[in-house]
Design a protein around this motif. Sequence first.
Motif, mmCIF file in Angstrom:
data_model
loop_
_atom_site.group_PDB
_atom_site.id
_atom_site.type_symbol
_atom_site.label_atom_id
_atom_site.label_comp_id
_atom_site.label_asym_id
_atom_site.label_seq_id
_atom_site.Cartn_x
_atom_site.Cartn_y
_atom_site.Cartn_z
ATOM 1 N N ALA A 61 42.347 38.945 44.570
ATOM 2 C CA ALA A 61 40.901 39.079 44.759
ATOM 3 C C ALA A 61 40.188 39.248 43.423
ATOM 4 C CB ALA A 61 40.604 40.261 45.669
ATOM 5 N N ARG A 62 38.961 38.753 43.363
ATOM 6 C CA ARG A 62 38.129 38.882 42.172
ATOM 7 C C ARG A 62 37.057 39.937 42.402
ATOM 8 N NH1 ARG A 62 41.956 35.932 40.953
ATOM 9 N NH2 ARG A 62 41.797 34.141 39.531
ATOM 10 N N ILE A 63 36.832 40.744 41.398
ATOM 11 C CA ILE A 63 35.753 41.728 41.413
ATOM 12 C C ILE A 63 34.594 41.142 40.621
ATOM 13 C CG2 ILE A 63 35.047 44.051 40.757
ATOM 14 C CD1 ILE A 63 37.981 44.873 40.958
ATOM 15 N N LEU A 64 33.437 41.034 41.245
ATOM 16 C CA LEU A 64 32.255 40.463 40.607
ATOM 17 C C LEU A 64 31.137 41.499 40.636
ATOM 18 C CD1 LEU A 64 30.800 38.022 39.347
ATOM 19 C CD2 LEU A 64 30.146 37.341 41.680
ATOM 20 N N THR A 65 30.671 41.870 39.473
ATOM 21 C CA THR A 65 29.566 42.822 39.347
ATOM 22 C C THR A 65 28.432 42.143 38.603
ATOM 23 O OG1 THR A 65 31.150 44.653 39.226
ATOM 24 C CG2 THR A 65 28.895 45.113 38.545
ATOM 25 N N LEU A 66 27.275 42.111 39.229
ATOM 26 C CA LEU A 66 26.098 41.467 38.641
ATOM 27 C C LEU A 66 24.970 42.476 38.518
ATOM 28 C CD1 LEU A 66 26.044 38.152 40.743
ATOM 29 C CD2 LEU A 66 27.099 38.520 38.508
ATOM 30 N N LEU A 67 24.185 42.352 37.456
ATOM 31 C CA LEU A 67 22.958 43.121 37.275
ATOM 32 C C LEU A 67 21.806 42.149 37.185
ATOM 33 C CD1 LEU A 67 23.885 45.871 34.635
ATOM 34 C CD2 LEU A 67 23.669 46.140 37.105
ATOM 35 N N SER A 68 20.720 42.456 37.870
ATOM 36 C CA SER A 68 19.519 41.634 37.780
ATOM 37 C C SER A 68 18.418 42.420 37.091
ATOM 38 C CB SER A 68 19.057 41.193 39.172
ATOM 39 O OG SER A 68 18.644 42.306 39.935
ATOM 40 N N ARG A 122 29.788 48.544 33.328
ATOM 41 C CA ARG A 122 31.202 48.951 33.336
ATOM 42 C C ARG A 122 31.502 50.029 34.380
ATOM 43 N NH1 ARG A 122 34.518 46.886 29.538
ATOM 44 N NH2 ARG A 122 33.558 45.891 27.715
ATOM 45 N N PRO A 123 30.675 51.081 34.515
ATOM 46 C CA PRO A 123 30.969 52.073 35.564
ATOM 47 C C PRO A 123 30.959 51.483 36.978
ATOM 48 C CG PRO A 123 29.429 52.977 33.966
ATOM 49 C CD PRO A 123 29.556 51.528 33.653
ATOM 50 N N ILE A 124 30.111 50.486 37.231
ATOM 51 C CA ILE A 124 30.084 49.868 38.558
ATOM 52 C C ILE A 124 31.373 49.098 38.792
ATOM 53 C CG2 ILE A 124 28.817 48.322 40.082
ATOM 54 C CD1 ILE A 124 26.328 48.829 38.402
ATOM 55 N N TYR A 125 31.787 48.331 37.811
ATOM 56 C CA TYR A 125 33.039 47.573 37.909
ATOM 57 C C TYR A 125 34.223 48.524 38.085
ATOM 58 C CZ TYR A 125 36.818 44.370 36.555
ATOM 59 O OH TYR A 125 37.965 43.620 36.524
ATOM 60 N N THR A 126 34.233 49.620 37.326
ATOM 61 C CA THR A 126 35.328 50.590 37.409
ATOM 62 C C THR A 126 35.363 51.269 38.776
ATOM 63 O OG1 THR A 126 35.181 50.993 35.019
ATOM 64 C CG2 THR A 126 36.308 52.653 36.348
ATOM 65 N N GLU A 143 42.724 44.751 36.248
ATOM 66 C CA GLU A 143 42.459 44.121 34.958
ATOM 67 C C GLU A 143 41.124 44.594 34.412
ATOM 68 O OE1 GLU A 143 42.496 39.937 35.411
ATOM 69 O OE2 GLU A 143 44.676 39.783 35.639
ATOM 70 N N PRO A 144 40.968 44.640 33.073
ATOM 71 C CA PRO A 144 39.665 44.971 32.493
ATOM 72 C C PRO A 144 38.664 43.861 32.778
ATOM 73 C CG PRO A 144 41.185 44.268 30.774
ATOM 74 C CD PRO A 144 41.997 44.392 32.029
ATOM 75 N N ALA A 145 37.398 44.198 32.683
ATOM 76 C CA ALA A 145 36.343 43.253 33.016
ATOM 77 C C ALA A 145 36.047 42.321 31.849
ATOM 78 C CB ALA A 145 35.078 44.002 33.405
ATOM 79 N N GLY A 200 47.020 27.495 50.180
ATOM 80 C CA GLY A 200 46.744 27.576 51.611
ATOM 81 C C GLY A 200 46.182 28.906 52.052
ATOM 82 N N THR A 201 45.548 29.635 51.138
ATOM 83 C CA THR A 201 44.967 30.924 51.478
ATOM 84 C C THR A 201 43.463 30.866 51.237
ATOM 85 O OG1 THR A 201 45.094 33.310 51.070
ATOM 86 C CG2 THR A 201 45.425 31.866 49.178
ATOM 87 N N PHE A 202 42.808 31.997 51.100
ATOM 88 C CA PHE A 202 41.360 32.025 50.948
ATOM 89 C C PHE A 202 40.976 32.943 49.789
ATOM 90 C CE2 PHE A 202 42.543 35.476 53.739
ATOM 91 C CZ PHE A 202 41.768 36.540 53.323
ATOM 92 N N PRO A 203 39.854 32.664 49.127
ATOM 93 C CA PRO A 203 39.387 33.545 48.050
ATOM 94 C C PRO A 203 38.713 34.785 48.619
ATOM 95 C CG PRO A 203 37.853 31.750 48.340
ATOM 96 C CD PRO A 203 38.987 31.501 49.304
ATOM 97 N N GLN A 204 38.739 35.836 47.846
ATOM 98 C CA GLN A 204 38.087 37.080 48.256
ATOM 99 C C GLN A 204 37.350 37.662 47.060
ATOM 100 O OE1 GLN A 204 40.375 40.835 49.183
ATOM 101 N NE2 GLN A 204 39.672 40.391 51.274
ATOM 102 N N ILE A 205 36.071 37.978 47.269
ATOM 103 C CA ILE A 205 35.227 38.536 46.217
ATOM 104 C C ILE A 205 34.822 39.946 46.626
ATOM 105 C CG2 ILE A 205 33.083 38.267 44.916
ATOM 106 C CD1 ILE A 205 33.208 35.281 45.520
ATOM 107 N N TRP A 206 35.013 40.889 45.726
ATOM 108 C CA TRP A 206 34.618 42.271 45.954
ATOM 109 C C TRP A 206 33.384 42.596 45.109
ATOM 110 C CZ3 TRP A 206 37.177 46.589 48.503
ATOM 111 C CH2 TRP A 206 38.242 46.184 49.300
ATOM 112 N N VAL A 207 32.391 43.199 45.764
ATOM 113 C CA VAL A 207 31.200 43.687 45.075
ATOM 114 C C VAL A 207 31.072 45.179 45.377
ATOM 115 C CG1 VAL A 207 30.036 41.450 45.095
ATOM 116 C CG2 VAL A 207 29.720 43.029 47.022
ATOM 117 N N SER A 208 30.117 45.824 44.752
ATOM 118 C CA SER A 208 30.054 47.282 44.840
ATOM 119 C C SER A 208 29.446 47.783 46.142
ATOM 120 C CB SER A 208 29.263 47.845 43.655
ATOM 121 O OG SER A 208 27.933 47.352 43.679
#
Length: 476
Positions: free
Chosen positions: A34-41, A245-249, A59-61, A97-105
């Motif tokens: 899975a991928r961790i995605l943190t965005l700021l607007s 970084r704190p949000i990702y952590t 893994e580190p961001a 043959g699997t699916f992607p997974q995205i984690w957000v806060s």
Amino acid sequence: MADLLHVAARLRALQNGQAVPIVSQRQMVIQPHARILTLLSMAGEDTSVHAAALGRFGEPARIRVVADPRRRDDQYALLRWLLPFFEEYYAQCRAEGTFPQIWVSSAGALGHLDTLADRLRFTDEADIQRLGNLWTYAGERSPVAGQQALISASGALRLHYATGQQEAEDEHLLALLTWIEPPPGRDIYAAVATAEATPMGVKTDPQFDRLHLQPAITDFHNAGSDAERAFHQTRIQQMLEGVIRPIYTATQRAMALLSAPRWQANPALEELAEQESGEFARFMLARDQGHRLPYRDSPKVGAMKIAARERAIENVKAGMLRHDRAARERGVVKGGVLRGQLADVREHHLGPRWFEYDLVLTSRQDGLHLRPGDKLWLMDGRKLSLQITGIERNGPFTWVTGRVGEGKNAAKKMSAGPTLDFGPGGPDWRGLGRALGQMKTRLTHAPWTHSDVLPAATPSRRAMPANLRAAVEDLT
């Protein structure tokens, strides 16, 4: 009654000063890749990306920041930086043959990603459109019950823990984590108040914007040389890295908690993962075939999506009732699951080699939602259905009689004594395809309610009754 159970858990958490687990089995699939995605607007720019952090669990961001996302070239440069990571990830999942997974806060971050996907699909840059299309898969799956493609860390933790604060406050990821793992020797309320001062969504703190970020962006635009502009861009990057970084952590920490061995396996998740893999394969195949993703669905497509979501709710509920112990107990408390002790097995000889069987069960449940004619299925072990023929309340017990449909051979071998659970049938994921096929046929021609042409008026041949009210009352 299910709310009452949750209230009791929250009261226990409030009493203990620490969140309490409300389940023993894992409630969602956690993809190892899975991928961790943190965005700021930027404040006031809901479809912008000021900073992005991306990485895998453990893994580190990787972090990218733009000085001002209102500058189109800079904004697109950040998005182009993200595109190869997601193209490679989706291609890897497809090959396996699997699916992607995205984690957000949080739910706010989930909504921001969905909004971005809609916006990016209609830009005039092909590669930016490509990123919008990839993100649309996760965004469109997010409101579907049982989906495993886009997960908010706060929502995932709330499925496993109850805290001593209001549910809306649980959306702050760091406050929620503080309830789950409170610092030793410190008042829980003081610790949570400190945690709430740290942004955990997609926006920075307004005071931080006013005192630090906005002046730095102004200095960036007023810079008289490239060196001065680069200096202010570095300042902005350092500021926003301190926010993102704190949000990702915290998202990493949530995944670590949910990956712990304390959570037992949940067989219901295997079906959900299989369904998600199929949905992803179909989505990518449609992109390969050149099918566009419209901004708005047609009435026909909208109706089919609503039907699919309703079926998904039913299937997820049925799967959880069969395999998740906490969901089963909630079903018993609410009365949707009949839990009774088998009191008698009655055999009826109706003819040569023709037998029918009735099961008689006694239950202490107070709020059973049963009516004669309801069809229930044995939820453990053998495949056995029961059509309710009689319900009688006698003191603290409810006597339930049902005629066996499927599973007569199993019924005739049963004897009084064991406690059995009966509930809705198991999930029927293939039935969804059949239902959508039928809808497609029926919706070949749009009904008049969804077209601009009204049907011709057809006057009634019957005379208007003299007393309309009396005529209506006579119908009852």
